[in-house]
Motif scaffolding. Structure first.
Motif, PDB file in Angstrom:
ATOM      1  N   ARG A   1       2.170 -14.372  -0.786  1.00 14.24           N
ATOM      2  CA  ARG A   1       1.303 -15.515  -1.090  1.00 14.24           C
ATOM      3  C   ARG A   1       1.426 -15.835  -2.578  1.00 14.24           C
ATOM      4  O   ARG A   1       1.635 -14.945  -3.397  1.00 14.24           O
ATOM      5  N   LEU A   2       1.280 -17.114  -2.890  1.00 11.81           N
ATOM      6  CA  LEU A   2       1.201 -17.553  -4.279  1.00 11.81           C
ATOM      7  C   LEU A   2      -0.031 -18.417  -4.412  1.00 11.81           C
ATOM      8  O   LEU A   2      -0.274 -19.290  -3.582  1.00 11.81           O
ATOM      9  N   ASP A   3      -0.831 -18.148  -5.456  1.00 15.76           N
ATOM     10  CA  ASP A   3      -1.852 -19.116  -5.803  1.00 15.76           C
ATOM     11  C   ASP A   3      -1.095 -20.327  -6.334  1.00 15.76           C
ATOM     12  O   ASP A   3       0.126 -20.324  -6.408  1.00 15.76           O
ATOM     13  N   THR A   4      -1.792 -21.332  -6.746  1.00 16.61           N
ATOM     14  CA  THR A   4      -1.115 -22.541  -7.220  1.00 16.61           C
ATOM     15  C   THR A   4      -0.137 -22.215  -8.343  1.00 16.61           C
ATOM     16  O   THR A   4      -0.453 -21.497  -9.280  1.00 16.61           O
ATOM     17  N   LEU A   5       1.068 -22.739  -8.216  1.00 14.54           N
ATOM     18  CA  LEU A   5       2.114 -22.600  -9.218  1.00 14.54           C
ATOM     19  C   LEU A   5       2.237 -23.958  -9.909  1.00 14.54           C
ATOM     20  O   LEU A   5       2.455 -24.974  -9.239  1.00 14.54           O
ATOM     21  N   TRP A   6       2.040 -23.987 -11.230  1.00  9.23           N
ATOM     22  CA  TRP A   6       2.089 -25.233 -11.989  1.00  9.23           C
ATOM     23  C   TRP A   6       3.409 -25.344 -12.718  1.00  9.23           C
ATOM     24  O   TRP A   6       3.878 -24.394 -13.329  1.00  9.23           O
ATOM     25  N   PHE A   7       3.982 -26.537 -12.697  1.00  4.28           N
ATOM     26  CA  PHE A   7       5.195 -26.863 -13.435  1.00  4.28           C
ATOM     27  C   PHE A   7       4.853 -28.036 -14.357  1.00  4.28           C
ATOM     28  O   PHE A   7       4.487 -29.105 -13.877  1.00  4.28           O
ATOM     29  N   ASP A   8       4.946 -27.838 -15.670  1.00  5.98           N
ATOM     30  CA  ASP A   8       4.726 -28.907 -16.644  1.00  5.98           C
ATOM     31  C   ASP A   8       6.054 -29.166 -17.342  1.00  5.98           C
ATOM     32  O   ASP A   8       6.753 -28.210 -17.717  1.00  5.98           O
ATOM     33  N   TYR A   9       6.405 -30.445 -17.533  1.00 10.77           N
ATOM     34  CA  TYR A   9       7.688 -30.775 -18.151  1.00 10.77           C
ATOM     35  C   TYR A   9       7.683 -32.215 -18.651  1.00 10.77           C
ATOM     36  O   TYR A   9       6.835 -33.020 -18.280  1.00 10.77           O
ATOM     37  N   SER A  10       8.640 -32.498 -19.503  1.00 11.03           N
ATOM     38  CA  SER A  10       8.880 -33.854 -19.985  1.00 11.03           C
ATOM     39  C   SER A  10      10.097 -34.390 -19.238  1.00 11.03           C
ATOM     40  O   SER A  10      11.124 -33.705 -19.155  1.00 11.03           O
ATOM     41  N   PRO A  11      10.023 -35.606 -18.720  1.00  8.60           N
ATOM     42  CA  PRO A  11      11.174 -36.128 -17.990  1.00  8.60           C
ATOM     43  C   PRO A  11      12.392 -36.358 -18.889  1.00  8.60           C
ATOM     44  O   PRO A  11      13.524 -36.384 -18.420  1.00  8.60           O
ATOM     45  N   ASP A  12      12.166 -36.471 -20.196  1.00  2.00           N
ATOM     46  CA  ASP A  12      13.273 -36.711 -21.129  1.00  2.00           C
ATOM     47  C   ASP A  12      14.054 -35.447 -21.469  1.00  2.00           C
ATOM     48  O   ASP A  12      15.194 -35.530 -21.915  1.00  2.00           O
TER      49      ASP A  12
ATOM     50  N   ASP B   1       7.098 -17.484   9.396  1.00  2.63           N
ATOM     51  CA  ASP B   1       6.217 -18.610   9.133  1.00  2.63           C
ATOM     52  C   ASP B   1       6.266 -18.946   7.652  1.00  2.63           C
ATOM     53  O   ASP B   1       6.378 -18.061   6.804  1.00  2.63           O
ATOM     54  N   LEU B   2       6.212 -20.228   7.338  1.00  5.17           N
ATOM     55  CA  LEU B   2       6.177 -20.701   5.966  1.00  5.17           C
ATOM     56  C   LEU B   2       5.181 -21.845   5.901  1.00  5.17           C
ATOM     57  O   LEU B   2       5.211 -22.758   6.735  1.00  5.17           O
ATOM     58  N   TYR B   3       4.292 -21.776   4.915  1.00  3.63           N
ATOM     59  CA  TYR B   3       3.309 -22.832   4.699  1.00  3.63           C
ATOM     60  C   TYR B   3       3.275 -23.109   3.208  1.00  3.63           C
ATOM     61  O   TYR B   3       3.280 -22.178   2.396  1.00  3.63           O
ATOM     62  N   LEU B   4       3.285 -24.387   2.816  1.00  3.61           N
ATOM     63  CA  LEU B   4       3.179 -24.736   1.405  1.00  3.61           C
ATOM     64  C   LEU B   4       2.775 -26.183   1.248  1.00  3.61           C
ATOM     65  O   LEU B   4       2.911 -26.991   2.169  1.00  3.61           O
ATOM     66  N   ARG B   5       2.273 -26.497   0.062  1.00  7.26           N
ATOM     67  CA  ARG B   5       1.968 -27.868  -0.312  1.00  7.26           C
ATOM     68  C   ARG B   5       2.572 -28.096  -1.683  1.00  7.26           C
ATOM     69  O   ARG B   5       2.295 -27.355  -2.625  1.00  7.26           O
ATOM     70  N   PHE B   6       3.411 -29.141  -1.799  1.00  7.08           N
ATOM     71  CA  PHE B   6       4.084 -29.463  -3.049  1.00  7.08           C
ATOM     72  C   PHE B   6       3.730 -30.888  -3.447  1.00  7.08           C
ATOM     73  O   PHE B   6       3.847 -31.806  -2.638  1.00  7.08           O
ATOM     74  N   VAL B   7       3.271 -31.062  -4.696  1.00  2.10           N
ATOM     75  CA  VAL B   7       2.939 -32.374  -5.236  1.00  2.10           C
ATOM     76  C   VAL B   7       3.596 -32.472  -6.602  1.00  2.10           C
ATOM     77  O   VAL B   7       3.487 -31.543  -7.413  1.00  2.10           O
ATOM     78  N   GLY B   8       4.290 -33.569  -6.860  1.00  2.00           N
ATOM     79  CA  GLY B   8       4.946 -33.702  -8.146  1.00  2.00           C
ATOM     80  C   GLY B   8       5.015 -35.135  -8.621  1.00  2.00           C
ATOM     81  O   GLY B   8       4.898 -36.076  -7.834  1.00  2.00           O
ATOM     82  N   ASN B   9       5.204 -35.288  -9.948  1.00  2.00           N
ATOM     83  CA  ASN B   9       5.431 -36.589 -10.546  1.00  2.00           C
ATOM     84  C   ASN B   9       6.365 -36.407 -11.736  1.00  2.00           C
ATOM     85  O   ASN B   9       6.960 -35.350 -11.902  1.00  2.00           O
TER      86      ASN B   9
ATOM     87  N   THR C   1       2.934 -29.243  -8.693  1.00  2.00           N
ATOM     88  CA  THR C   1       2.222 -28.040  -8.252  1.00  2.00           C
ATOM     89  C   THR C   1       2.766 -27.616  -6.900  1.00  2.00           C
ATOM     90  O   THR C   1       3.117 -28.446  -6.067  1.00  2.00           O
ATOM     91  N   LEU C   2       2.843 -26.323  -6.729  1.00  2.00           N
ATOM     92  CA  LEU C   2       3.177 -25.719  -5.445  1.00  2.00           C
ATOM     93  C   LEU C   2       1.964 -24.891  -5.081  1.00  2.00           C
ATOM     94  O   LEU C   2       1.648 -23.922  -5.764  1.00  2.00           O
ATOM     95  N   GLY C   3       1.245 -25.292  -4.048  1.00  2.00           N
ATOM     96  CA  GLY C   3       0.006 -24.615  -3.699  1.00  2.00           C
ATOM     97  C   GLY C   3      -0.009 -24.129  -2.269  1.00  2.00           C
ATOM     98  O   GLY C   3       0.824 -24.521  -1.440  1.00  2.00           O
ATOM     99  N   ASN C   4      -0.958 -23.278  -1.992  1.00  2.00           N
ATOM    100  CA  ASN C   4      -1.158 -22.735  -0.646  1.00  2.00           C
ATOM    101  C   ASN C   4       0.126 -22.165  -0.060  1.00  2.00           C
ATOM    102  O   ASN C   4       0.385 -22.291   1.128  1.00  2.00           O
ATOM    103  N   PHE C   5       0.942 -21.541  -0.908  1.00  2.00           N
ATOM    104  CA  PHE C   5       2.224 -20.994  -0.450  1.00  2.00           C
ATOM    105  C   PHE C   5       1.988 -19.678   0.284  1.00  2.00           C
ATOM    106  O   PHE C   5       1.323 -18.782  -0.223  1.00  2.00           O
TER     107      PHE C   5
END
Length: 194
Positions: free
Chosen positions: A46-57, A19-27, A32-36
């Motif tokens: 299990r992973l608590d929310t995983l945050w990814f911060d970055y510059s598109p440039d 079984d695999l469950y996750l929620r991914f939201v990005g811009n 964020t990768l949550g509820n993994f």
């Protein structure tokens, strides 16, 4: 955004995801990768929310990843299709901790690793400036002689590094620097123990 509510599969080499469950939201500036939750035959990660911060440039140079693993159970034999040396290691390993990483630094806090029957336990914090300096606080390292023997059999390359006679250490704090390359490697280390 993407939500996977349930997924099962069996890979041709024998790896099985029950079984695999996750929620991914990005811009453009982060994700964020949550509820993994990943369930394998004998593992539950299990992973608590995983945050990814970055510059598109400048994605790779600006990427910062942070998150935590609440207490999870991983059985190495579940990964044996990908890492053959651990295919017979059936003792569940419990793991948890928090981490933040960038191109130049990795910081792991509250790392806790132990086997189901407490044959092996480790508690540590680690901070490293990649390719420069590191700081390690090893609060606990315990292992039975039988567990050291299993580790040495499963990971034969560490035979010269981990004598079976070591079964427990007190707290160890280590600071130093490391230079690792294909042609030259050296580590400078200052360690203190209680």
């Amino acid at each position: 955004s993407m939500i996977v509510r349930s997924m099962q599969c069996t890979e041709h080499s024998g790896a099985k995801i029950e079984d695999l469950y996750l929620r991914f939201v990005g811009n453009r500036h982060g994700a964020t990768l949550g509820n993994f939750h990943l369930k394998l035959p004998n593992s539950s990660l299990r992973l608590d929310t995983l945050w990814f911060d970055y510059s598109p440039d400048d994605f790779f140079n600006s990427l910062i990843v942070k998150g935590s693993i609440p207490p999870s159970r991983i059985t190495p034999s579940d990964l044996g299709s990908f890492i053959p040396t651990i295919k017979d290691f059936k003792e569940p390993i419990h793991v948890g901790g928090e981490a933040i990483a960038s191109k130049s630094q990795i910081c792991i806090k509250g790392l806790e690793v132990y086997t189901h029957h407490k044959d092996f336990s480790l508690q540590a914090d680690l901070t490293t400036q990649i390719g420069r300096t590191f700081s390690l606080n090893l609060d606990t390292l315990n292992a039975t002689p039988q567990m050291w023997q299993i580790i040495k059999e499963q990971l034969p390359k560490i035979n010269d590094l981990m004598p079976v006679e070591i079964t427990r250490t007190g707290g160890i704090a280590a600071n130093g620097s490391a230079h690792l390359s294909r042609t030259d490697s050296h580590i400078n280390l200052l360690a203190q123990t209680d």
